[in-house]
Scaffold this active site. Structure first.
Site, PDB file in Angstrom:
ATOM      1  NE  ARG A  36      41.922  47.250  35.303  1.00 52.63           N
ATOM      2  CZ  ARG A  36      42.717  47.569  36.389  1.00 52.63           C
ATOM      3  NH1 ARG A  36      43.854  47.891  36.388  1.00 52.63           N
ATOM      4  NH2 ARG A  36      42.009  47.379  37.511  1.00 52.63           N
ATOM      5  CE  LYS A 211      44.588  44.480  57.030  1.00 53.07           C
ATOM      6  NZ  LYS A 211      45.381  45.640  56.643  1.00 53.07           N
ATOM      7  N   GLY A 361      38.798  42.250  43.059  1.00 52.57           N
ATOM      8  CA  GLY A 361      39.627  41.522  42.276  1.00 52.57           C
ATOM      9  C   GLY A 361      39.334  40.067  42.640  1.00 52.57           C
ATOM     10  N   GLY A 384      38.749  49.457  44.401  1.00 57.72           N
ATOM     11  CA  GLY A 384      38.829  50.650  45.371  1.00 57.72           C
ATOM     12  C   GLY A 384      37.378  51.648  44.937  1.00 57.72           C
TER      13      GLY A 384
HETATM   14  P1  AMP Z   1      40.395  41.771  50.970  1.00 59.14           P
HETATM   15  O1  AMP Z   1      41.467  42.405  49.978  1.00 59.14           O
HETATM   16  O2  AMP Z   1      40.024  42.494  52.201  1.00 59.14           O
HETATM   17  O3  AMP Z   1      39.011  41.727  50.237  1.00 59.14           O
HETATM   18  O4  AMP Z   1      40.695  40.432  51.461  1.00 59.14           O
HETATM   19  C1  AMP Z   1      41.157  39.468  50.524  1.00 59.14           C
HETATM   20  C2  AMP Z   1      41.816  38.299  51.257  1.00 59.14           C
HETATM   21  O5  AMP Z   1      41.335  37.797  52.285  1.00 59.14           O
HETATM   22  C3  AMP Z   1      42.323  37.140  50.392  1.00 59.14           C
HETATM   23  O6  AMP Z   1      43.660  37.255  50.123  1.00 59.14           O
HETATM   24  C4  AMP Z   1      41.802  35.977  51.007  1.00 59.14           C
HETATM   25  O7  AMP Z   1      42.902  35.127  51.409  1.00 59.14           O
HETATM   26  C5  AMP Z   1      41.892  36.575  52.639  1.00 59.14           C
HETATM   27  N1  AMP Z   1      40.801  35.755  53.602  1.00 59.14           N
HETATM   28  C6  AMP Z   1      39.619  35.451  53.229  1.00 59.14           C
HETATM   29  N2  AMP Z   1      39.156  34.833  54.399  1.00 59.14           N
HETATM   30  C7  AMP Z   1      40.269  34.719  55.005  1.00 59.14           C
HETATM   31  C8  AMP Z   1      40.465  34.040  56.461  1.00 59.14           C
HETATM   32  N3  AMP Z   1      39.427  33.392  56.990  1.00 59.14           N
HETATM   33  N4  AMP Z   1      41.638  34.131  57.188  1.00 59.14           N
HETATM   34  C9  AMP Z   1      42.670  34.910  56.592  1.00 59.14           C
HETATM   35  N5  AMP Z   1      42.433  35.426  55.233  1.00 59.14           N
HETATM   36  C10 AMP Z   1      41.211  35.300  54.835  1.00 59.14           C
END
Ligand code: AMP
Length: 404
Positions: A36, A211, A361, A384
């Site tokens: 950064r 999520k 990230g 974000g």
């Molecule tokens: P996010 O912060 O919502 O972008 O989510 C990122 C996280 O989603 C990472 O740490 C991944 O390990 C997790 N992730 C991706 N695919 C899966 C899955 N099929 N089951 C559980 N976690 C997941």
């Protein structure tokens, strides 16, 4: 509306207040990844080369008590900047007061100082008062009073309304002074803004991650803009549940199943879901795994997309002229579940005719791991902030910059 940029400013002899994003990892007073800081150099150098007197400030971590302050001082950050800039950088251990004001008054053209972590203002006399993160207008007015012009280069905080970005810009404009975007900010506005508002079609979005709840707004907004929206990662299984496909022990947000149904009804064939998964008998890299189409077996959880999905996603992506990617296709932190993310990322690196934009990230880390960062058009620095941009929201930090 086009925003004023640093190149529009008269900088010679001016005290240039610069909100940068120096929120770098720091441990025991040592700066870790200094990306950064490096990313901010073009704007800082431009200001210095044009005779500006640069007054730099940033937040660093979160400050909720006096005890948080010593470990989150900007002093080591200023030292790291000095190293990277190859010029002396003065550090002022204050966020307000005579010492800071005198140091700024004594700056000469082409000189630079960094003052203390703006979030020190969140705790005053031991009380958590959030002057900085609550955008106390008096604080923004005070900081604005220290300079002649304001440059905001901190895209990562643009979705927040804080004193050091929105407060300063608002007070500058109220005093008839200018608030402009730095090069980093300008680049984010240009690429993310164009992708969402004025994309060259076909426009394909790939959204992954854990999520649905974090990405509903993005999926919804991009369904109105994109030709295809590919969904992968843990989010998939809430959609599977909504379709009546068995999900075993996979990640699911029960309370978002109805939303997933609504999204699917609205999206029709615009929404592309994985057709197969890599399922595992436990959440571990040494789990027993199988590639499975459709229903996930009882006792198994889906942790990556399968090879047919990768092939189908590539097929959707191959003719794209604009691609936005946010979020991994699986649990890419574990090598046995990283394949989907890495193969999709690698393919993006081959799309040399398309504008390819990566945000978040995890996708950025995947791009780096693949060594394809320089093959992509733009890697957004704000997780974000870029998500909110993709949701079509107005980012207060950008809105506060003067219009051209
Ligand atoms: P996010 O912060 O919502 O972008 O989510 C990122 C996280 O989603 C990472 O740490 C991944 O390990 C997790 N992730 C991706 N695919 C899966 C899955 N099929 N089951 C559980 N976690 C997941």
């Amino acid at each position: 509306m086009a925003k004023l940029t640093v190149e529009d400013l008269q900088l010679e002899g001016k005290k240039v207040l610069m909100r940068v994003d120096f929120n770098v990892p720091i441990k025991d007073g040592v700066v870790g990844d200094d990306n950064r800081i490096v990313a901010a150099l073009p704007t800082i150098n431009y200001v210095l080369d044009h005779g500006g007197r640069a007054v730099l400030f940033s937040h660093l971590g979160r400050i909720k008590s006096e005890d948080d302050k010593p470990g989150l001082s900007m002093k080591p950050v200023a030292a790291k900047l000095e190293e990277r800039l190859g010029k002396p950088v003065q550090f002022v251990p204050a966020t307000e007061g005579t010492e800071l004001e005198t140091a700024i008054d004594q700056l000469e053209n082409g000189q630079v100082l960094v003052f203390e972590n703006t979030r020190y203002e969140d705790v005053v006399n031991g009380e958590y008062v959030k002057r900085e993160s609550g955008n106390d207008p008096k604080l923004g007015e005070y900081w604005a009073s220290l300079g002649d012009v304001f440059v905001n280069d901190a895209f990562g905080t643009a979705h927040r309304s804080h004193a050091s970005n929105v407060g300063v810009a608002t007070a500058m404009k109220a005093n008839g002074k200018q608030a402009a975007a730095g090069f980093l900010m300008e680049k984010e506005i240009k690429f993310l803004g164009n992708a969402v508002d004025n994309p060259v079609h076909p426009f394909v979005a790939i959204l992954g991650g854990a999520k649905v709840s974090d990405k509903i707004g993005v999926i919804d907004h991009l369904l109105n803009k994109a030709d295809k929206v590919i969904v992968g990662g843990g989010m998939t299984y809430t959609f599977y549940a909504a379709k009546g496909i068995k999900i075993g022990n996979s990640l699911v947000e029960e309370d978002k199943i109805d939303v997933a149904k609504e999204i699917m009804a609205k999206a029709g064939d615009k929404l592309v879901l994985p057709v197969d998964s890599v399922e595992a008998d436990k959440f571990a890299n040494d789990a027993d795994t199988k590639v499975i189409e459709g229903d996930i077996d009882d006792g198994y959880m889906a942790l990556d997309i399968g090879p047919k999905s990768v092939a189908e996603f590539k097929n959707v992506l191959k003719d794209a002229k604009t691609v936005v990617w946010n979020g991994p296709m699986g649990v890419f932190e574990m090598s046995n579940f990283a394949k989907g993310t890495l193969e999709v990322g690698e393919f993006l690196g081959t799309l040399t005719d398309a504008t390819t934009i990566v945000g978040g990230g995890d996708s950025t880390a995947a791009a780096k791991q693949l060594g394809i960062s320089d093959k992509l058009t733009h890697i957004s620095t704000g997780g974000g902030a870029s998500l909110e941009y993709l949701e079509g929201k107005t980012l207060p930090g950008i809105a506060a910059i003067s219009d051209k």
